[in-house]
Structure formats: C-alpha cells, structure tokens
Enzyme design. Structure first.
Site, PDB file in Angstrom:
ATOM      1  N   VAL A  38      96.238 150.226  69.128  1.00  0.00           N
ATOM      2  CA  VAL A  38      97.224 151.141  69.686  1.00  0.00           C
ATOM      3  C   VAL A  38      96.855 152.577  69.330  1.00  0.00           C
ATOM      4  O   VAL A  38      96.109 152.843  68.402  1.00  0.00           O
ATOM      5  CB  VAL A  38      98.650 150.818  69.182  1.00  0.00           C
ATOM      6  CG1 VAL A  38      98.994 149.366  69.447  1.00  0.00           C
ATOM      7  CG2 VAL A  38      98.805 151.128  67.697  1.00  0.00           C
ATOM      8  N   SER A  39      97.375 153.519  70.103  1.00  0.00           N
ATOM      9  CA  SER A  39      97.227 154.951  69.861  1.00  0.00           C
ATOM     10  C   SER A  39      95.748 155.335  69.762  1.00  0.00           C
ATOM     11  O   SER A  39      94.970 155.043  70.668  1.00  0.00           O
ATOM     12  CB  SER A  39      98.019 155.345  68.613  1.00  0.00           C
ATOM     13  OG  SER A  39      98.140 156.746  68.496  1.00  0.00           O
ATOM     14  N   ASN A  40      95.330 155.960  68.665  1.00  0.00           N
ATOM     15  CA  ASN A  40      93.922 156.329  68.528  1.00  0.00           C
ATOM     16  C   ASN A  40      93.018 155.103  68.560  1.00  0.00           C
ATOM     17  O   ASN A  40      91.906 155.148  69.092  1.00  0.00           O
ATOM     18  CB  ASN A  40      93.701 157.087  67.217  1.00  0.00           C
ATOM     19  CG  ASN A  40      94.176 158.524  67.290  1.00  0.00           C
ATOM     20  OD1 ASN A  40      94.596 159.000  68.339  1.00  0.00           O
ATOM     21  ND2 ASN A  40      94.121 159.227  66.174  1.00  0.00           N
TER      22      ASN A  40
END
Length: 690
Positions: free
Chosen positions: A308-310
């Site tokens: 998730v995210s980065n």
C-alpha cells in the site's frame, strides 16, 4: 563518542551472529550460484540471519503477541535503555501493524479482517500466530553508496514447495522492513505464501550527527566507528563540513529517506525486484534438503507484487521494470505513484468539469497543500491558521486572503471535494509539511548540511530549542519510528523561527516563509527543467530532475493489475495518482482494474477515533478483496471484476461509540457492477461515477 566518529566507519563491515535465541547466521548454499537469473548474493552485505518461530512463543505475523495482543497494550522492553533485538522486533511489528490497520472494537478487526479472519483451525488455536522461518539481510545498491535495503523473507510452515507462491510487501510510507506486515504480509502468510519485505532504502535510517551513532539491520543503536556490523545508513559528509554545521546546528539528525543523497524512490522498483530474487534464492536454500524437492523458479511460482501507499508504488514500478518474468501480477492499495504526464485524456467525476491537468507529481500537489491548506482550513478562533491567510496575502499569493479563496485554489488543482474534510487534520498534524521537507531533500539529493529551506531535524526541549534526544527514544527508534520525523521525539525544525516561547527553533506548521520556499523549489525547478532540459546545480533544478527519475510509465508489460483507492484520501490525491495511472495504462492496452471506494481514506488506523469511525470505512477490506480476486485470476483463470466505484455506508454516530461495522457498510467489489457504478473510458475521457 565525539563528532569525528560520524564518518569513520567503513561500509564493508560484516554482520556477525547476534542474539542466538532468535537469529543465527545462515551460511548454507553460499556457493550456490544458480538461484535466480541474477546473482543476488553479490548485493548481500554481511551474513544472512535466520530465525525459526514455533507459532506459540513467537511467530512470523504477530511476534508472539497473537491477534489479541496486537489489539492490546503496547509491548515493552524490560530495559528501555538497552532493548534486546527480540524486543525491538516485537515492538516494531506491533507498531507497524497498528499504523495501517484499525484494531478497535467494532471497526472490523476480527470480523472483516485480522489474523483470525479466514484462517484455519490451527490458527484459531494459536490466536493467529503463524509458525515459520524468517531470514533477514542487508542489500547494497549497485554503486555501493547509501542505498542499503533491509530485506526480510518469511516462509510460513504452510508453504508448499510443490505449489509455491510469493507476495512482496515493500514498506508503506518511509517505514522500516515490517512496514507492510499488517497488509500484504498478513494476506500472504495466511495464504501460505512466502512474503518478501523490504524497506526500500528508507526505514529507520537515522544518524545522530552529534554523537556518530546509527542503526544495524536489527535496529541496534551503535557507535558508527566501533561497529563490527554494517550500518543501515551513514551520511557522506566531510568532517570539516560536519564540524561547521554542528557548531551552528547542534544535536541534529540525518534521516536516510531525506539525506542519502541518492533519491531512493528512483530505485523502489529495483529494490522490490531484488527482494523477489533474494526470496527465490532463500526458498531454494531452505528446501534444498527435502526429499523430491523441485527447484522453485519464477516459471512454477505465483508471484504477486503488492503493498500500500509507497509500497504500492514500488510494486507498480517493479512490474514496469520486470522484463524477465519475476512477477505475475500486481495488487496495490492507495499507491503513491507518480505517472508520467499524459494529456491524451481527461478525467471527469460525475457531471463535474473534465480535468486535463491530472497526474501531477506528489511533490507538486503536496507542496501546494503545504502552502495553502492552513488558510483553507482556517475557522474563526484559529489564530494560527488565520495568520497563514494574512501572510499569504502579504506575499501576493492570495488576493483576498480568505479561506474560501485558498480552498478554491486547492480544488482547482485537481483535489476532489471528498478530500477536504481530512486535509485540515493532516495540515494541523504537520503531515503535509513533513512529507514536503523529506521529499524536497530526497529529490534534490541534498545533504543534511544544506539546511534546505532552513529545515532540519532534532529533538526539541520545552523551550523549543534543539536538544539531545533522550536515550530511550534513540534506543527504541527501530521499533517505534515511522521513518520520517516527526517521530520518536525527533521534530521538524525551522531554524531561526520561534513560537510563543523564546526558543530559536520551532515546528513549522504555520510557517509561510518555509512553505513558500518549499513550493518555489518546484515552481522554479519545473520551469527550468522543462526549458533547459534538466541538470544544473541549483536545488530547484536538481529537484525537478529527481522527480523525473521517479515517474512511472504505466506500462505493466501485460501483467494483470488491481488498484484500490479511497476517494477521500487526503494524502495521495486520486486524480494525480491512481486515476491518472489507470487511464494511462488503459491507453497502453494494459490488463488493469481500478476500484474506487467512497468514504475511505489513506490511514485506516485513524478510524479508531470516534469522529473517523462515524464517517469512514476501512479501505483494508477492499485491499484484501483485490488480492483475492487477483490470486484467483492467476491460479484459476477467473475474470477480474470490471473497474467500478464501490459505494459504502458510513457507520454514523452512536452512544458511546458508533455501531459495530458490518458487511452492509462495506459491500463487496461486484463481479457484475451496476451500469451506473462502472468506471468507463470513452472518447478520451476517463469517467468516474459520483
């Protein structure tokens, strides 16, 4: 240890065996050069450490805490001034799990997700603990510089060598190696897959400039010059330069994500691919002695790049870079992906205006937020935010100097209205400011001694003056930090700016001068870069070049991909990340699906707060569903559901707390969505239903 220690240690030290009760050196197969299509061993710095967990006293997923322990009080070190590596690991897993997942009663933990949900009978007996083996290694980059990557490979006892699968779990945000354990890590372990984690060159890469101390791969806080183990991070600074810097700026810290001078994000895809290669290498070593063992290869293994995210962006970038078939598919949530500019299509939500200027890089819109959100969030009585309006008007950055004017600028920048409710919270918590400062340094490859825009990192005492970080904070940094300050007591410092006290430095939340400087790095550098073709020595031009190095192509080389994103994400803007990436991938005829979830935001952990619980649902539910759909697509040939908007139902307020969430609040991604919920791409317009 004095300042001279800061540059004394060699980058070629070896890890020696530590804490024999947990990790031990694993030398088996060191001469085996057939594992993988590249020789990943040449990137390993020191020994690969191995630990076996029985699933009762300790385990892979919960560090011995179990599902109940993850939801309970934080584990403590017996001696916080001298924690053991086992204690550091346990506290790190606890904090990283809870940083991304809401473990509150009624929020879905234990009913919709968590170690026990979908687990077998034995897992229930163990309270979700998963037995198996964990390997830990430190990898060097190609240039032997500061781009050291911590990698953990977890092999659950349920792993089947005759039906192998592997999941990547690159850390979210700037977190350490366990930064995705509660998301991709948990899903993969419960599925019986090997999980390969890496911190992508961020993690707890802190360096105490005053005392010359840093951290090992297991989080031990050590003197750099006396360490027999390689360090996670050590800044490259000439001693004279460092001495001059510390005379004016004592007690400062260098942060790996910000100060490696190597733009670590440019290698996130490569880091993820190398983790996969190390995973294959270790799997073959692990099972080499088994009767009838057949080599585990990319051809006979299902490999899903995920996180998730980065970490989600790293998975997408890895798939783009993968020319040799290491990865079979991608499933990510809320990816901080920066797609290359593609103005061949527009994005339209409902009947709103079609947006042509989508796909702005993170630094562009985060620095814009940092500059204007304080004023946009101003309400009567909030003198600090109202002062931002006054300062922006005085600088000529606003005409009227009103919150409404600032808000309109933000919305016209491609920020959807659903993000606004949380933007004020992020600004007040210094989230935008801390992200902008870290990425300004990273993209421009700045040294800590550059004091870019007057910002630095240090512990601040009661008078807001930089001071030595308390020892327990420093010793527990690996276990308790999120990778980028403010964290573990290290603050974002605006040099020379005072608050209501008489100190010489302050947290810069309402500092318009600093925000304007950070913004100008983008506006000046972007113009210069486009006009002159990059290069140059100015920070602004270096930053523009650094941003270009991280842009994603959206060419996944035919690999099936699933992206899940919450529309109310006030950190990673949907128009500039997932929506834009998805549209660009469709233009290239990629096999990709996009599921946008209403009433979902970036950090589910905040849903434990009553106000969040009433208004938002856990995006994590849909991340797990996306992984399930992709796995079935890869293993059974099942069709991926069409791209769609998933309309959820908030829990709303209740006494004393919102009612417990149920499946009615979070309906599943539909295999055959209604026509009005489908995301479509026609006549060069990506249409997102309201």
């Amino acid at each position: 240890m004095g300042r001279a220690a800061a540059t004394a240690v060699s980058a070629l030290c070896l890890i020696i065996g530590t804490t024999p009760a947990a990790y031990s050196e694993d030398d088996r197969g060191r001469d085996d050069r057939r594992d993988g299509r590249d020789r990943i061993e040449r990137h390993v710095t020191g020994k690969i450490l191995r630990a076996d967990y029985d699933g009762y006293s300790d385990d892979l997923l919960t560090a011995g805490l179990g599902a109940a322990g993850l939801a309970g009080p934080a584990p403590q070190a017996a001696n916080p001034s001298s924690p053991t590596t086992e204690e550091l690991r346990r506290i790190a897993i606890y904090n990283n799990y809870r940083a991304l997942v809401d473990v509150s009663a009624g929020g879905g933990y234990g009913t919709l997700y968590g170690p026990l949900v979908g687990a077998g009978e034995k897992a229930q007996e163990r309270d979700g603990k998963i037995p198996g083996t964990e390997y830990l290694a430190l990898l060097d980059g190609d240039d032997g510089g500061n781009s050291r990557i911590t990698v953990a490979v977890q092999i659950p006892d349920s792993f089947r060598p005759d039906k192998p699968c592997m999941v990547t779990a690159t850390s979210s945000g700037s977190r350490g190696v366990y930064g995705a354990i509660g998301t991709a890590g948990e899903w993969g372990l419960k599925k019986g897959c090997a999980v390969v984690y890496n911190d992508k060159g961020t993690g707890t890469g802190f360096f105490d400039l005053e005392n010359g101390k840093s951290y090992t791969v297991q989080g031990e806080h050590v003197e750099a010059s006396g360490s027999s183990k390689p360090l996670n991070f050590q800044p490259r600074i000439q001693q004279r330069e460092l001495d001059r810097y510390l005379e004016d700026s004592p007690d400062r810290w260098a942060i790996k994500h910000a100060h490696s001078r190597e733009n670590p994000e440019a290698d996130w895809g490569t880091d993820t691919l190398r983790s996969v290669q190390l995973g294959f290498h270790l799997l073959n070593r692990h099972f080499a002695g088994d009767k009838g063992f057949r080599r585990i290869t990319p051809e006979n293994t299902v490999v899903i790049a995920s996180s998730v995210s980065n970490g989600g962006a790293a998975a997408l970038r890895a798939a783009e870079e993968d020319r040799r078939g290491w990865i079979d598919g991608v499933a990510v949530s809320e990816p901080n992906v920066n797609p290359k500019r593609d103005r061949s299509f527009k994005i339209q939500q409902g009947n709103g205006p079609a947006l042509a200027e989508h796909g702005r890089p993170l630094y562009d819109y985060i620095s814009f937020y940092t500059l204007y959100e304080g004023c946009a969030a101003a309400v009567p009585g909030n003198t600090r935010a109202l002062q931002v309006c006054t300062d922006l008007k005085a600088r000529g950055l606003l005409n009227e100097g009103t919150p409404a004017e600032a808000q309109k600028l933000i919305q016209d920048y491609g920020i959807v209205p659903e993000q606004n409710a949380l933007a004020a919270f992020y600004w007040s918590a210094n989230v935008y400011q801390s992200v902008t400062v870290a990425y300004a340094n990273a993209y421009s490859k700045a040294s800590v001694t550059d004091n870019l825009c007057g910002f630095s990192y240090a512990f601040a005492d009661a008078t807001d003056r930089p001071a030595p970080l308390p020892r327990t904070n420093a010793e527990l940094a690996f276990a308790q930090s999120n990778g980028v300050p403010p964290t573990i007591g290290i603050q974002l410092i605006r040099n020379g700016v005072s608050t209501t006290t008489v100190g010489g430095a302050a947290a810069p939340m309402a500092d318009v001068d600093g925000a304007a400087c950070l913004r100008s790095l983008w506006t000046a550098g972007d113009r210069d870069h486009q006009r002159r073709g990059g290069g140059g020595k100015s920070p602004a031009r270096r930053l523009a070049k650094g941003v270009e190095e991280v842009l994603a192509t959206a060419n996944l080389r035919g690999k099936p991909a699933v992206i899940v994103h919450g529309r109310a994400d006030a950190l990673i803007a949907v128009n500039h990340s997932s929506r834009s990436y998805y549209g660009s991938a469709l233009r290239q005829k990629q096999n990709i699906r996009y599921y946008e979830v209403t009433n979902a935001h970036h950090l589910d952990a905040f849903n434990a707060l009553p106000a969040f619980a009433a208004a938002y649902v856990p995006l994590h539910v849909y991340f797990n569903e996306g992984l399930d759909y992709l796995y079935d697509h890869l293993t059974k040939g099942d069709a991926l559901p069409p791209s769609q908007v998933v309309h959820t139902v908030p829990r709303e307020t209740g006494v004393p707390a919102p009612p417990a969430i149920t499946r009615d609040n979070v309906p599943p991604i539909a295999k055959k969505p209604r026509k009005e919920d489908r995301i479509t791409f026609r006549e060069s317009v990506l249409r997102i239903p309201n």
